[in-house]
Write a protein that holds these residues in place. Structure first.
Motif, mmCIF file in Angstrom:
data_model
loop_
_atom_site.group_PDB
_atom_site.id
_atom_site.type_symbol
_atom_site.label_atom_id
_atom_site.label_comp_id
_atom_site.label_asym_id
_atom_site.label_seq_id
_atom_site.Cartn_x
_atom_site.Cartn_y
_atom_site.Cartn_z
ATOM 1 N N GLN A 57 6.333 7.192 -6.114
ATOM 2 C CA GLN A 57 6.069 5.974 -5.357
ATOM 3 C C GLN A 57 5.405 4.918 -6.223
ATOM 4 O O GLN A 57 5.722 3.731 -6.126
ATOM 5 C CB GLN A 57 5.159 6.262 -4.152
ATOM 6 N N ASP B 68 -7.582 2.360 -2.687
ATOM 7 C CA ASP B 68 -6.871 2.574 -1.426
ATOM 8 C C ASP B 68 -5.364 2.688 -1.605
ATOM 9 O O ASP B 68 -4.630 2.818 -0.626
ATOM 10 C CB ASP B 68 -7.178 1.437 -0.450
ATOM 11 N N GLY B 69 -4.873 2.591 -2.842
ATOM 12 C CA GLY B 69 -3.436 2.661 -3.101
ATOM 13 C C GLY B 69 -2.728 1.332 -2.922
ATOM 14 O O GLY B 69 -1.513 1.293 -2.767
ATOM 15 N N LYS C 91 0.841 -1.191 0.000
ATOM 16 C CA LYS C 91 0.000 0.000 0.000
ATOM 17 C C LYS C 91 0.879 1.244 0.000
ATOM 18 O O LYS C 91 1.807 1.346 0.793
ATOM 19 C CB LYS C 91 -0.911 0.008 1.219
ATOM 20 N N ILE C 92 0.556 2.175 -0.893
ATOM 21 C CA ILE C 92 1.322 3.415 -1.010
ATOM 22 C C ILE C 92 0.374 4.601 -1.192
ATOM 23 O O ILE C 92 -0.834 4.431 -1.324
ATOM 24 C CB ILE C 92 2.309 3.348 -2.196
ATOM 25 N N ASN C 93 0.953 5.789 -1.269
ATOM 26 C CA ASN C 93 0.196 6.999 -1.572
ATOM 27 C C ASN C 93 -0.075 7.008 -3.078
ATOM 28 O O ASN C 93 0.836 7.195 -3.877
ATOM 29 C CB ASN C 93 1.001 8.235 -1.164
ATOM 30 N N LYS C 94 -1.312 6.805 -3.466
ATOM 31 C CA LYS C 94 -1.656 6.672 -4.883
ATOM 32 C C LYS C 94 -1.548 7.982 -5.664
ATOM 33 O O LYS C 94 -1.674 7.986 -6.881
ATOM 34 C CB LYS C 94 -3.042 6.074 -5.041
ATOM 35 N N TYR C 95 -1.280 9.091 -4.975
ATOM 36 C CA TYR C 95 -1.156 10.383 -5.640
ATOM 37 C C TYR C 95 0.299 10.769 -5.886
ATOM 38 O O TYR C 95 0.572 11.834 -6.421
ATOM 39 C CB TYR C 95 -1.851 11.469 -4.821
ATOM 40 N N ASP C 96 1.221 9.914 -5.509
ATOM 41 C CA ASP C 96 2.650 10.173 -5.676
ATOM 42 C C ASP C 96 3.181 9.307 -6.822
ATOM 43 O O ASP C 96 3.389 8.107 -6.662
ATOM 44 C CB ASP C 96 3.383 9.862 -4.370
#
Length: 180
Positions: free
Chosen positions: A19, A155-156, A11-16
């Protein structure tokens, strides 16, 4: 079910986008080496690490020489070491930019070589993977373009099964022989 899908979710920040790219690249390597049985070639990493260690040796040598002989006496040696440090780091940059380019994976399997390069345009969610397959006289190329939204849920979390299916399909399409 693949070995990599049995691991805990990623799971990561889906807006980056950085990443997103690194997560896909890391999972791509993991999938190709564990499930697809490719042996990764670490030449690019070895060269960059060697150059990095060499530049650190110059920094350490300058520090040691100055500690033993004092600042004034060590100025010429420090100057040479600092200049060498920057030259070696410039060589590492040239290697990464002109030789390694955008390669995210280079590996072999049964005498065949698979090289995957990646591109991500600034402010874009479309990730492009170029698959280059070489096996003696046979060559194949395939370009996979996909949105990160296809490989990550809301949810990333990386949906490994979708990414792995796309990569497997791209490898199959790139291995279709084309005579040189």
């Amino acid at each position: 079910m693949s070995n990599t899908t049995m691991q805990e979710e990623i799971k990561i920040n889906k807006y980056d986008s950085t990443q997103l790219k690194h997560t896909v690249d890391d999972h791509l390597r993991k999938y190709l080496t564990s499930d697809a049985n490719y042996v990764e070639n670490h030449q690019h990493m070895d060269v960059k690490l060697s150059l990095g260690y060499l530049s650190c040796l110059f920094a350490a040598a300058a520090t040691y020489y100055e500690w033993k002989n004092g600042f004034q006496k060590a100025k010429p040696v420090t100057l040479i070491c600092v200049a060498s440090y920057f030259v070696i780091n410039f060589i590492a940059w040239v290697y990464a930019y002109f030789i390694e380019k955008q390669d995210v994976f280079v590996g072999t399997k049964d005498g065949a070589t698979l090289k995957i390069s990646a591109r991500l345009a600034r402010l874009s969610e479309t990730y492009t993977l170029d698959f280059h397959f070489t096996d003696g006289k046979k060559k194949g190329n395939y370009t996979l373009e996909s949105s990160f939204g296809k490989w990550f849920n809301e949810d990333g979390v990386l949906v490994t099964s979708v990414l792995e299916a796309d990569v497997k399909s791209a490898i199959e399409r790139s291995t279709i022989s084309k005579e040189q």
